[in-house]
Design a protein around this motif. Structure first.
Motif, PDB file in Angstrom:
ATOM      1  N   MET A 195       0.808  -1.214   0.000  1.00 39.86           N
ATOM      2  CA  MET A 195       0.000   0.000   0.000  1.00 39.86           C
ATOM      3  C   MET A 195       0.849   1.276   0.000  1.00 39.86           C
ATOM      4  O   MET A 195       0.721   2.119  -0.869  1.00 39.86           O
ATOM      5  CB  MET A 195      -0.936  -0.003   1.218  1.00 39.86           C
ATOM      6  N   ILE A 196       1.726   1.398   0.980  1.00 39.65           N
ATOM      7  CA  ILE A 196       2.506   2.627   1.074  1.00 39.65           C
ATOM      8  C   ILE A 196       3.998   2.375   0.945  1.00 39.65           C
ATOM      9  O   ILE A 196       4.775   3.303   0.860  1.00 39.65           O
ATOM     10  CB  ILE A 196       2.219   3.359   2.395  1.00 39.65           C
ATOM     11  N   GLY A 197       4.378   1.113   0.926  1.00 36.21           N
ATOM     12  CA  GLY A 197       5.766   0.780   0.633  1.00 36.21           C
ATOM     13  C   GLY A 197       6.766   1.127   1.706  1.00 36.21           C
ATOM     14  O   GLY A 197       7.946   1.288   1.427  1.00 36.21           O
ATOM     15  N   GLY A 198       6.353   1.212   2.944  1.00 38.85           N
ATOM     16  CA  GLY A 198       7.309   1.531   3.994  1.00 38.85           C
ATOM     17  C   GLY A 198       6.701   1.381   5.371  1.00 38.85           C
ATOM     18  O   GLY A 198       5.492   1.255   5.531  1.00 38.85           O
ATOM     19  N   PRO A 199       7.531   1.410   6.401  1.00 34.44           N
ATOM     20  CA  PRO A 199       7.046   1.254   7.773  1.00 34.44           C
ATOM     21  C   PRO A 199       6.294   2.481   8.253  1.00 34.44           C
ATOM     22  O   PRO A 199       6.491   3.591   7.760  1.00 34.44           O
ATOM     23  CB  PRO A 199       8.332   1.033   8.572  1.00 34.44           C
ATOM     24  N   THR A 200       5.432   2.278   9.237  1.00 30.89           N
ATOM     25  CA  THR A 200       4.701   3.352   9.887  1.00 30.89           C
ATOM     26  C   THR A 200       4.818   3.170  11.386  1.00 30.89           C
ATOM     27  O   THR A 200       5.412   2.195  11.875  1.00 30.89           O
ATOM     28  CB  THR A 200       3.211   3.344   9.491  1.00 30.89           C
ATOM     29  N   VAL A 201       4.225   4.083  12.154  1.00 36.16           N
ATOM     30  CA  VAL A 201       4.257   3.968  13.605  1.00 36.16           C
ATOM     31  C   VAL A 201       3.513   2.719  14.073  1.00 36.16           C
ATOM     32  O   VAL A 201       3.729   2.229  15.185  1.00 36.16           O
ATOM     33  CB  VAL A 201       3.652   5.233  14.248  1.00 36.16           C
ATOM     34  N   LEU A 202       2.641   2.182  13.213  1.00 31.78           N
ATOM     35  CA  LEU A 202       1.910   0.963  13.559  1.00 31.78           C
ATOM     36  C   LEU A 202       2.751  -0.290  13.369  1.00 31.78           C
ATOM     37  O   LEU A 202       2.370  -1.368  13.818  1.00 31.78           O
ATOM     38  CB  LEU A 202       0.634   0.856  12.723  1.00 31.78           C
ATOM     39  N   THR A 203       3.881  -0.167  12.692  1.00 33.29           N
ATOM     40  CA  THR A 203       4.721  -1.332  12.445  1.00 33.29           C
ATOM     41  C   THR A 203       6.096  -1.231  13.097  1.00 33.29           C
ATOM     42  O   THR A 203       6.689  -2.256  13.423  1.00 33.29           O
ATOM     43  CB  THR A 203       4.910  -1.558  10.939  1.00 33.29           C
ATOM     44  N   ASP A 204       6.593  -0.038  13.273  1.00 31.31           N
ATOM     45  CA  ASP A 204       7.921   0.149  13.868  1.00 31.31           C
ATOM     46  C   ASP A 204       7.802   0.883  15.194  1.00 31.31           C
ATOM     47  O   ASP A 204       7.120   1.912  15.283  1.00 31.31           O
ATOM     48  CB  ASP A 204       8.826   0.960  12.931  1.00 31.31           C
ATOM     49  N   PRO A 205       8.453   0.375  16.246  1.00 26.63           N
ATOM     50  CA  PRO A 205       8.366   1.034  17.549  1.00 26.63           C
ATOM     51  C   PRO A 205       9.150   2.343  17.570  1.00 26.63           C
ATOM     52  O   PRO A 205      10.061   2.540  16.753  1.00 26.63           O
ATOM     53  CB  PRO A 205       8.996   0.006  18.497  1.00 26.63           C
ATOM     54  N   PRO A 206       8.844   3.224  18.497  1.00 23.90           N
ATOM     55  CA  PRO A 206       9.621   4.457  18.637  1.00 23.90           C
ATOM     56  C   PRO A 206      11.075   4.136  19.016  1.00 23.90           C
ATOM     57  O   PRO A 206      11.354   3.103  19.643  1.00 23.90           O
ATOM     58  CB  PRO A 206       8.907   5.212  19.769  1.00 23.90           C
ATOM     59  N   ASP A 207      11.992   5.011  18.643  1.00 21.80           N
ATOM     60  CA  ASP A 207      13.402   4.797  18.964  1.00 21.80           C
ATOM     61  C   ASP A 207      13.629   4.714  20.470  1.00 21.80           C
ATOM     62  O   ASP A 207      14.514   3.986  20.934  1.00 21.80           O
ATOM     63  CB  ASP A 207      14.257   5.927  18.371  1.00 21.80           C
ATOM     64  N   ALA A 208      12.836   5.462  21.239  1.00 20.10           N
ATOM     65  CA  ALA A 208      12.990   5.434  22.699  1.00 20.10           C
ATOM     66  C   ALA A 208      12.732   4.024  23.241  1.00 20.10           C
ATOM     67  O   ALA A 208      13.425   3.561  24.158  1.00 20.10           O
ATOM     68  CB  ALA A 208      12.041   6.437  23.353  1.00 20.10           C
ATOM     69  N   LEU A 209      11.749   3.339  22.669  1.00 19.84           N
ATOM     70  CA  LEU A 209      11.449   1.976  23.108  1.00 19.84           C
ATOM     71  C   LEU A 209      12.566   1.033  22.699  1.00 19.84           C
ATOM     72  O   LEU A 209      12.945   0.132  23.460  1.00 19.84           O
ATOM     73  CB  LEU A 209      10.118   1.516  22.515  1.00 19.84           C
ATOM     74  N   ARG A 210      13.132   1.234  21.525  1.00 23.47           N
ATOM     75  CA  ARG A 210      14.242   0.397  21.088  1.00 23.47           C
ATOM     76  C   ARG A 210      15.462   0.588  21.985  1.00 23.47           C
ATOM     77  O   ARG A 210      16.179  -0.369  22.288  1.00 23.47           O
ATOM     78  CB  ARG A 210      14.586   0.713  19.634  1.00 23.47           C
ATOM     79  N   ARG A 211      15.694   1.811  22.405  1.00 21.36           N
ATOM     80  CA  ARG A 211      16.815   2.053  23.321  1.00 21.36           C
ATOM     81  C   ARG A 211      16.559   1.384  24.667  1.00 21.36           C
ATOM     82  O   ARG A 211      17.465   0.828  25.288  1.00 21.36           O
ATOM     83  CB  ARG A 211      17.044   3.548  23.507  1.00 21.36           C
ATOM     84  N   LEU A 212      15.303   1.443  25.125  1.00 20.65           N
ATOM     85  CA  LEU A 212      14.949   0.817  26.406  1.00 20.65           C
ATOM     86  C   LEU A 212      15.211  -0.668  26.373  1.00 20.65           C
ATOM     87  O   LEU A 212      15.681  -1.250  27.357  1.00 20.65           O
ATOM     88  CB  LEU A 212      13.476   1.092  26.718  1.00 20.65           C
TER      89      LEU A 212
END
Length: 217
Positions: A195-212
């Motif tokens: 549909m849109i060819g890329g990740p969205t906030v619904l598929t990729d977590p925020p960077d802050a969560l990844r750092r956590l």
């Protein structure tokens, strides 16, 4: 070196291990009469009007009294959640946690419409359904009796759960979990690709969560 059950527990990926541990502790606490199910179920009024803010969390950890149905749900949830976390989400703990968190929010929104006070079972079907869609050609042997392909697995388990409980209530609850799992799979594997060819906030977590979670420095 850890041995026995300690070694088995430490081999379970962290997100699955935390959920499994909280579910077991919750059931043990209820079995020992330290708390009651009435203190744990979710309702919007109790949680957000009466200020009992633990309810949107505890509703995902109670799988019912310790019984054959409890063991059935815990075994298959742990098995396929672990397989999913070790394969599709290997070294991406934040992504898996984000997936489950978004599905949990959807279930909380659906709870009043379907009168679902406990949401552990439908959320447990999310990783089962998600794994089955990502491994569509994998053969699955059910109890050594019949072999099916992975996409039919969630529905076969729902039928078996219905036989154990003797009521369609549990089956409907698990079907809602499959529907939410389908939404998660569609948004992550289909929408971003076609549909849109890329990740969205619904598929990729925020960077802050990844750092956590230590996924990025």
């Amino acid at each position: 070196m850890p041995v026995g059950i300690e070694a088995w527990v430490t081999q379970i990926p962290p997100v699955t291990r935390a959920w499994l541990g909280l579910a077991v502790l919750t059931s043990v606490a209820i079995q020992c009469q330290l708390v009651t199910p009435l203190q744990l179920y979710y309702s919007f009024r109790s949680a957000f009007v009466n200020g009992q803010l633990w309810r949107p969390f505890t509703t995902f950890f109670y799988f019912g009294p310790i019984s054959l149905d409890f063991i059935f749900h815990m075994f298959f949830f742990m098995r396929y959640s672990r397989m999913l976390e070790e394969s599709s989400f290997a070294n991406r703990r934040a992504d898996y946690f984000w997936l489950l968190s978004l599905c949990a929010i959807i279930l909380l929104c659906l709870s009043p419409a379907f009168n679902l006070p406990f949401l552990s079972s439908p959320l447990a079907y999310v990783p089962i359904y998600f794994w089955s869609r990502r491994h569509p050609s994998t053969p699955i042997s059910l109890f050594g009796i019949v072999t099916i392909t992975a996409p039919y697995l969630p529905f076969a388990l729902i039928c078996f759960s219905w036989l154990l409980s003797g009521t369609w209530t549990a089956a409907v609850t698990d079907l809602i979990g499959c529907a939410v799992g389908h939404i998660a799979w569609f948004m992550r594997d289909v929408w971003t690709r076609e549909m849109i060819g890329g990740p969205t906030v619904l598929t990729d977590p925020p960077d802050a969560l990844r750092r956590l979670f230590g996924d990025i420095p």
